[in-house]
Write an enzyme that holds these catalytic residues in place. Structure first.
Site, short mmCIF file in Angstrom:
data_model
loop_
_atom_site.label_atom_id
_atom_site.label_comp_id
_atom_site.label_asym_id
_atom_site.label_seq_id
_atom_site.Cartn_x
_atom_site.Cartn_y
_atom_site.Cartn_z
N LYS A 27 -16.45 -6.25 -22.59
CA LYS A 27 -16.80 -5.68 -21.30
C LYS A 27 -15.78 -6.05 -20.23
O LYS A 27 -15.26 -5.19 -19.50
CB LYS A 27 -18.21 -6.16 -20.89
CG LYS A 27 -18.76 -5.46 -19.66
CD LYS A 27 -20.06 -6.10 -19.17
CE LYS A 27 -21.20 -5.95 -20.15
NZ LYS A 27 -21.87 -4.63 -20.06
N ARG A 97 -23.14 -10.67 -16.14
CA ARG A 97 -23.37 -10.11 -17.48
C ARG A 97 -22.58 -10.90 -18.52
O ARG A 97 -21.46 -11.34 -18.25
CB ARG A 97 -22.89 -8.66 -17.54
CG ARG A 97 -23.69 -7.67 -16.71
CD ARG A 97 -23.11 -6.26 -16.92
NE ARG A 97 -23.95 -5.23 -16.34
CZ ARG A 97 -23.76 -4.68 -15.14
NH1 ARG A 97 -22.77 -5.10 -14.37
NH2 ARG A 97 -24.56 -3.73 -14.72
N GLY A 106 -29.43 -10.69 -29.11
CA GLY A 106 -29.96 -12.05 -29.09
C GLY A 106 -29.42 -12.85 -27.93
O GLY A 106 -29.91 -13.93 -27.62
N MET A 108 -28.27 -13.42 -23.81
CA MET A 108 -28.63 -12.98 -22.46
C MET A 108 -27.75 -11.81 -22.08
O MET A 108 -26.56 -11.82 -22.35
CB MET A 108 -28.43 -14.13 -21.46
CG MET A 108 -29.13 -13.84 -20.16
SD MET A 108 -28.35 -14.65 -18.75
CE MET A 108 -27.30 -13.34 -18.16
N ARG A 350 -16.59 2.21 -23.27
CA ARG A 350 -16.35 1.70 -24.62
C ARG A 350 -16.27 2.90 -25.55
O ARG A 350 -16.72 4.00 -25.19
CB ARG A 350 -17.44 0.73 -25.06
CG ARG A 350 -18.82 1.33 -25.02
CD ARG A 350 -19.87 0.29 -25.36
NE ARG A 350 -21.21 0.84 -25.13
CZ ARG A 350 -22.33 0.14 -25.21
NH1 ARG A 350 -22.28 -1.14 -25.50
NH2 ARG A 350 -23.49 0.71 -25.00
N HIS A 466 -28.82 5.98 -64.74
CA HIS A 466 -28.36 7.24 -65.33
C HIS A 466 -28.59 8.39 -64.36
O HIS A 466 -27.71 9.20 -64.10
CB HIS A 466 -29.10 7.47 -66.65
CG HIS A 466 -28.74 8.77 -67.31
ND1 HIS A 466 -29.48 9.92 -67.13
CD2 HIS A 466 -27.72 9.10 -68.12
CE1 HIS A 466 -28.92 10.90 -67.83
NE2 HIS A 466 -27.85 10.43 -68.44
N SER A 775 -6.91 3.50 -68.08
CA SER A 775 -7.86 3.96 -67.07
C SER A 775 -8.95 2.90 -66.98
O SER A 775 -9.63 2.63 -67.97
CB SER A 775 -8.43 5.31 -67.48
OG SER A 775 -9.37 5.73 -66.52
N CYS A 842 -11.69 5.24 -63.37
CA CYS A 842 -12.58 6.38 -63.57
C CYS A 842 -14.04 5.96 -63.54
O CYS A 842 -14.87 6.64 -64.08
CB CYS A 842 -12.25 7.10 -64.88
SG CYS A 842 -12.45 6.05 -66.33
N TYR A 862 -3.89 6.63 -59.76
CA TYR A 862 -4.90 7.61 -59.35
C TYR A 862 -6.29 7.00 -59.41
O TYR A 862 -6.50 5.97 -60.06
CB TYR A 862 -4.85 8.87 -60.21
CG TYR A 862 -5.27 8.67 -61.65
CD1 TYR A 862 -6.61 8.78 -62.03
CD2 TYR A 862 -4.34 8.38 -62.63
CE1 TYR A 862 -6.99 8.59 -63.34
CE2 TYR A 862 -4.71 8.19 -63.95
CZ TYR A 862 -6.04 8.29 -64.30
OH TYR A 862 -6.43 8.09 -65.60
#
Lengths: 888, 888
Positions: A27, A97, A106, A108, A350, A466, A775, A842, A862
């Site tokens: 902030k 703040r 949680g 202030m 923000r 499955h 693979s 894979c 890949y």
């Protein structure tokens, strides 16, 4: 040593900026940043996070020189605003703040109107000319300060207001006069003195230090500690404290306050999106007592008054701010502002949260507007979120009645009538009915029913059961492991929470949330807009990893190409065995006691398999196709029930007892670790021989048809010992030579292996000698590395993830520490003997962004994933490539 | 370059020796060695193995200077013997024998009497004064040379002898006269000329080169190639050729030939053991036509004439040779000799093969005689062979009728009546009957029956099936996986090879061979003689690894201590759950839906477990005891059949349907990879809490009883993630503190973990942070590294070993390349963060010598094995320590 503990912002003195988030918190850094680019920010200062750290390091004592620096900060504000803190006529009020690096529940949050006391409240009334405003502000301050700083239960304040309203016969706060608020302030102060044993502090300085102390104190309260532990936030980050001159949106009709996004966070549309309220403080916008109004006139419904119309000047100023912010931050912003007597003040900015669709549109739009470049656009979109764009989704506005909930196993939504077995699903779907296949769990025998169904619901099994794996591969919505649903096949009904749904009744599944609804729920079809393909194109330009798909049916292969797959990384040939036209021959093969008998049965399967492969080769048109030879244990192909067994026995001309004996022989205690993969190819070489023949014949056929040579990649599963690959590879080569001799022609081909066992990784340097490619089968590798059965993990794995024993389900995202270490070892060992060895993965992980990042880092060539995950993988691969460039 | 290709031996010119085995082959090296220590060796020479290598490297051509060197070698023999090769009056005859580094089937072996032809045969007749001897020698030569060098089928020779015997009406060779042999030689030569197209070579030199060529040629014949491949013998080792002056044991009654051992190879007794024949050539001793006679008079039975009596001078000479050889070689020798006209010649010596019992006795005797030192004695005995000394064995002389054969799963022999279920086995054993428990396969429910039985037979499962593992642990003989036996529980009968054995009939098992016999077979009880404990004592002096036992019953713990175990490395607490007095409470615990219900049931188990542990602590008297908390999945404790399930339901006051539903919920697809080990401890913490409490209470109890503090080692199974150990360890510590507070006293204890998952090895540096010790669970680690279920591997693993895909069953001997690499990695990672981390193994491998060698090299602290394997492990550990000292 003297440190700078306090950083001023606003009124031309900006000592911080956006890059100083660690020191000033999010902030504070953004307030200074906004002020520094000339936006109207009320002046203030930030006490750094280092003060917080020093505070705890020194037994909750502040640094010696902090007080002087805070005083100087106050002087800066007083000078800028022209009023004095504690002045009885023109008092300066401030907000206090907290602001850590990351927003953290949680702690202030905010105290407003600080500086008010029994004297200054009169000054505020005088200065503003509005006694009610002044006393309302004072009571708000006592209430906020009393509860968050002094720890008085907030109900005690509400009781006092309610008591007065009861006395006066009021129902609304707006009915209360200045006098009433004065009485309430009196009541508040008495109550606070009673509760805390001390009068409510009248000294503005005492108030200020009380609020600062409360912010720092809240950093170590139990809720904040828990949150930090769960989110891996170190305690020594600390929080900053922002002290800022108050501006008031509630000083009259020329005042307002608002919260809005610089673009529509839901669709990404380039329009001011948000809400404001005239004559209100920030908390009123979210409190829901009055109805906030829209920002832009275009978004105003009948009866609503947009800010564009109500406050044209302030709005025009805000539009400029919006452009400036987007240009400066190069992203959509979530902002808070206040208009005090027609003057605009910015209180926060923000990066705005957004939906997947908005994320995509904003990224593409901003790149096209020149706000960001294309690689930045590629980085901006969360690949995991793309998934939800590729499937129908429930209309958020549609009415719905929740039946139960399971795991969100495969995204998308589907409605249909409940059907409890695969054959019926297929039959009813063939008649054009939309069906939902409901099973306790699915097995490979259910594949045709899953294909025919619009969606799948199971009551057992996890995210990688499955049902879940197959459904994701097919792009079918699936809710799995819905433990709250009881299925009774006999009664053809399912029950959940006391409600019974019978076969033929309609339900709706939301595979993205795991929810199951009674009846039909309206849906929204996916819009694969131009933005989608634009972004995919940009992603393809930067990625290094190739993306293939796991596919065995022509439908899947088509889908995969449509989504941009660059080949098939895994064709699971066993899925082709369950087709009703073939399963008979498969079972005949299994039941044969002799090699000759098996060869007879296999010869019936040959033409089917050849056509299967030819179809894939045609669709993939020269792209690589990796075909895995038979992997599952043979008993998976046998029926489970006695009556089905009897049918099969009859059709094979065998007696039931023989059939049962053979099935008992084949049964396994741990099928995952059993007689499967290349172990089958070695003990029954005729199976792999038939499959190899089908591949080579199909490759020659399609090559001749199209004039485009096919280069099949044959993959041997479950190799753990180099000799296994030597033997099976030699078998494949022998069949190849036979086919080439018969046809008088040759094709190029590769023979490689799945690396899916720890032993294969540990001895990858040896195995590479016989492999044209590796693979990584990360599903089985994860199972063996963890000693964890996918099918059984549902009993404790969710608990493990919930309790943070494991950060993520390792079947969803690669376990980098364990499984990843073995993959990296295998890649290194393999390439130590074959530098150009082609490496891919894979498993299910091929479609998971975090896993794709790992594959990029490990230098794989890949990834291969379900067809519907291909776009996700393309984008994730691009981001991974960008991340790795950045980090090197 | 000129090489020495030929090495002379005998007659005072010994160019080689025993150390030159690689160059001269085993036979040549030992001939030279014997000659060099003054033993009577007929002179000769060895053509080196390098000639063989050169021959193949140069397209089957000999080195240029070989011929001259062979000629010189012949001259050496001629000079020594005083006769000339090819001399028509006093011809020198030679033998030609192959001799590689290691004895190798498939190669040409021997040609005797080389140098005979139509002329020299007359000279031999003349010189020996025995025409029949000369012509018999000539025909033997043609026959041997013809078949091995010229490749004529040996039947063709036999036909000619048989034809003549038929013509003459003879039945025995001894009836043939010199004239007959002359005719046979004529027939042989005609036949050979016809078969080979060339006359039988008459030139002795041509004969010699022919024989040399045949030896070298046979090195590359297919049988030899296959043997080399299977035994990992490199082709470039080559073979040597030995050419040696002939001596004749068949020249009359003052001649003899014999084959013998310097000690009894069966018992190890220090006495000449072997056979000789008067007037015979070597082949006659083994041919069985005449009955060989014993060497020593002490070994002569009535009617036999020992060499000691028949040839006292030659025998006395041989006794001296024996002493000289044993002193020289420091080992028992297997020798061949010939006596020619009362003169002794030594033809061969090599280390003699022997039984386990003989090996033990010879090693101890020789060490006590001072021939070898104690460490050498320790090295001499094969630890694997010890096993057979610890169990009864079948009397080799007893009659027997084979029924079928299975796997030799647990050594020893046992007879008893056939019983098909565990309860009946227990009941009948309680009545004093000897029973053999016959099951298709066993499960933990059968443990009490296995304990009660004398032996166990299963028709399914491999060397590491439940039956095999448990039987070895109990020291019960077991034949497992006897696929040729069909068991019909219903008919209470087993069938094999057409024969049916009913319950109550007697069979005998030989667990060392896997044989199953009909009826009772006589047995020999093990003799754990003084030699055994002497050798064990010597082994203990040199070993570094500690030896513990896997034991949970007092009986096993007693056995383990008796065999020298130094603690318990693995107490599997689940074995204690199957006791009939406890299984009810166990099932009640499993069936409970609530933690409270489980705690109630567990509280019933607590006193049992406490007494279990107290009993072990008492027996082990201060030695370490490692207790593994519950490991198997809960469904293992439920009954499998409906009627049993109903019984249990009734006893628990539950209905059958609930029971079945819960059983179905608990059922797993792959129990090995399921909800077990610490996963149970985490999801049902009350189970580990009860077990920990039982351990601490027992430790305090026994410590107070004996005044000797107990330091329990608590082991958490199946940890794959450090947090799992953190959580379970914290639970154990909490219980410890509770118990200590209640009892007002404390005990020391360790909390460690099984390392039995690849992930545990890969992250051992992390896990070590929470572990006081690691114990490698190599059974499960092998299963996960290979992806191989022990219970299912029987379908293909034997084939893998047979086909040399795997060198050994990895469940028997650690797979060093895969599993071993992970263990070494874990040991290193673990000790990198905790240098003194105690490491052990507790799988079946703990009793396997090759695996123990691996553990020594990997630096583990102890191995733990079945009680009956403890002596094996002690010896193997000693040898491993000696090997590692040697190799460093």
């Amino acid at each position: 040593m003297s440190n700078q503990w306090v950083y001023a912002f606003g009124a031309g003195r900006n000592e911080g900026g956006a890059t100083m988030r660690n020191l000033l918190g999010g902030k504070g850094a953004n307030l200074a940043e906004m002020a520094s680019i000339g936006l109207p920010v009320p002046p203030g200062f930030t006490i750094t996070t280092e003060v917080c750290t020093a505070f705890y390091d020194n037994g909750r004592k502040y640094p010696a020189d902090l007080e002087a620096q805070v005083e100087a900060g106050l002087k800066h504000i007083e000078a800028a605003v022209g009023v004095k803190f504690g002045d009885n006529h023109h008092p300066l009020l401030v907000s206090v703040r907290s602001g850590a690096r990351v927003s953290m529940p949680g702690m202030m949050d905010t105290v407003l109107n600080l500086g008010l006391n029994d004297s200054t409240v009169e000054g505020l009334a005088e200065a503003s000319g509005d006694a009610r405003f002044a006393w309302d502000s004072y009571r708000r301050f006592i209430q906020m300060y009393g509860s968050v700083v002094l720890g008085v239960d907030h109900h005690r304040f509400e009781e006092i207001i309610e008591g007065l309203k009861l006395d006066e016969g009021f129902t609304e706060d707006t009915q209360l006069t200045a006098q009433d608020w004065h009485r309430i302030v009196h009541g508040y102060k008495e109550m606070v003195a009673q509760e805390t044993g001390k009068p409510f502090p009248q000294s503005p300085h005492e108030q200020l230090w009380g609020a600062i102390g409360a912010v720092f104190g809240s950093w170590m309260n139990p809720r904040a500690n828990t949150y930090r532990r769960l989110n891996d936030i170190p305690a020594n980050w600390g929080t900053a404290v922002n002290v800022q001159a108050m501006v008031f949106g509630n000083m009259g009709e020329d005042c307002a306050t608002g919260v809005c996004f610089t673009r529509d966070p839901s669709t990404g549309e380039d329009i001011f999106y948000g809400e404001y309220l005239i004559n209100a403080q920030g908390e009123d916008v979210v409190a829901g007592i009055r109805t906030p109004q829209p920002m832009a006139q275009l978004k105003a419904k009948p009866g609503e008054v947009s800010m564009e119309v109500a406050m044209p000047n302030a709005y025009a100023e805000l539009v400029e701010v919006r452009a400036k912010l987007e240009k400066h931050y190069a992203d959509m912003q979530d902002i808070e502002f206040t208009v005090q007597q027609n003057k605009l003040y910015m209180l926060q900015t923000r990066t705005g949260k957004r939906t997947a669709a908005a994320s995509l549109k904003i990224a593409v739009d901003m790149a096209e507007e020149g706000l960001i470049d294309r690689t930045e656009a590629v980085r901006r979109v969360n690949p995991g979120a793309l998934d939800q764009l590729l499937h129908p989704t429930l209309d958020p506005k549609a009415k719905r009645k929740l039946l139960s909930k399971g795991l969100p196993a495969s995204p998308g939504a589907a409605s249909g009538i409940v059907v409890f077995n695969a054959d019926e699903a297929e039959a009813r779907a063939a008649k054009g009915e939309a069906v939902i296949l409901v099973r306790i769990e699915t097995s490979p025998e259910d594949i045709h029913g899953m294909h025919a169904a619009r969606g799948i619901l199971t009551t057992r099994g996890g995210m990688t059961s499955h049902a879940a794996v197959v459904a994701r591969g097919m792009g079918r919505p699936c809710v799995a492991g819905a433990g709250g649903v009881q299925v009774d096949y006999h009664a053809q009904a399912l029950a959940a929470g006391g409600q019974i749904i019978r076969g033929g009744e309609t339900i709706t599944l939301d595979g993205a949330t795991g929810e199951i609804f009674v009846g039909h729920v309206a849906m929204i079809e996916p819009q694969l807009s131009g933005d989608f393909s634009t972004l995919m194109g940009w992603a393809d330009e930067v990625r290094r990893l190739k993306i293939r798909a796991n596919a065995e049916t022509p439908l899947d292969a088509d889908t995969a190409r449509r989504f941009g797959a660059e080949g098939i990384g895994l064709c699971r040939t066993e899925h082709m065995f369950f087709d009703p036209a073939r399963i008979g021959a498969v079972r005949q093969m299994i039941m044969s006691e002799t090699e000759g008998g098996r060869r007879d049965a296999l010869s019936k399967l040959l033409p089917f398999q050849r056509e299967d492969f030819a179809a894939l080769f045609r669709i993939m048109a020269g792209l690589p196709v990796t075909i895995r030879l038979l992997d599952p244990p043979l008993h998976e192909f046998l029926p489970h029930k006695d009556e089905e067994m009897a049918e099969v026995a009859e059709s094979l001309g065998a007696d039931l007892a023989t059939m049962q004996r053979r099935a008992a022989e084949l049964a396994e205690a741990n099928p995952m670790l059993g007689h499967r993969g290349c172990r089958l190819g070695i003990t029954y070489p005729e199976i792999y021989a038939m499959q190899s023949r089908a591949i080579f014949e199909a490759a020659i056929l399609v090559g001749e048809e199209t004039g485009n040579p096919v280069v099949p990649e044959i993959m041997i599963p479950l190799v753990g010992i180099k000799r296994e690959l030597d033997i099976t590879r030699a078998q494949v080569i022998q069949v190849a030579e036979e086919v080439f001799a018969e046809r008088g022609t040759r094709v190029e081909y590769l023979v490689g292996t799945m690396i899916e066992l720890p032993r294969a990784c540990l001895t990858a340097d040896k195995i590479a000698g016989a492999a044209d490619f590796f693979s990584f089968g990360t599903n089985d590798l994860t199972q063996t590395v963890f000693g964890l059965s996918r099918d059984d993990a549902g009993k404790f794995l969710p608990y493990y993830v919930e309790k943070d024993i494991l950060p993520k389900d390792p079947f969803v995202s690669i376990d980098v520490e364990g499984v990843g270490a073995l993959i990296a070892m295998a890649a290194e060992k393999g390439r130590s003997v074959k530098p150009g060895l082609k490496l891919g993965i894979c498993g299910e992980h091929g479609g998971d962004p975090a896993s794709i990042q790992f594959c990029e880092t490990a230098g794989l060539d890949y990834v291969s994933c379900s067809p519907y995950r291909v776009p996700v993988a393309r984008l994730a691969a691009a981001q991974a490539a960008l991340n790795n460039v950045k980090s090197t």
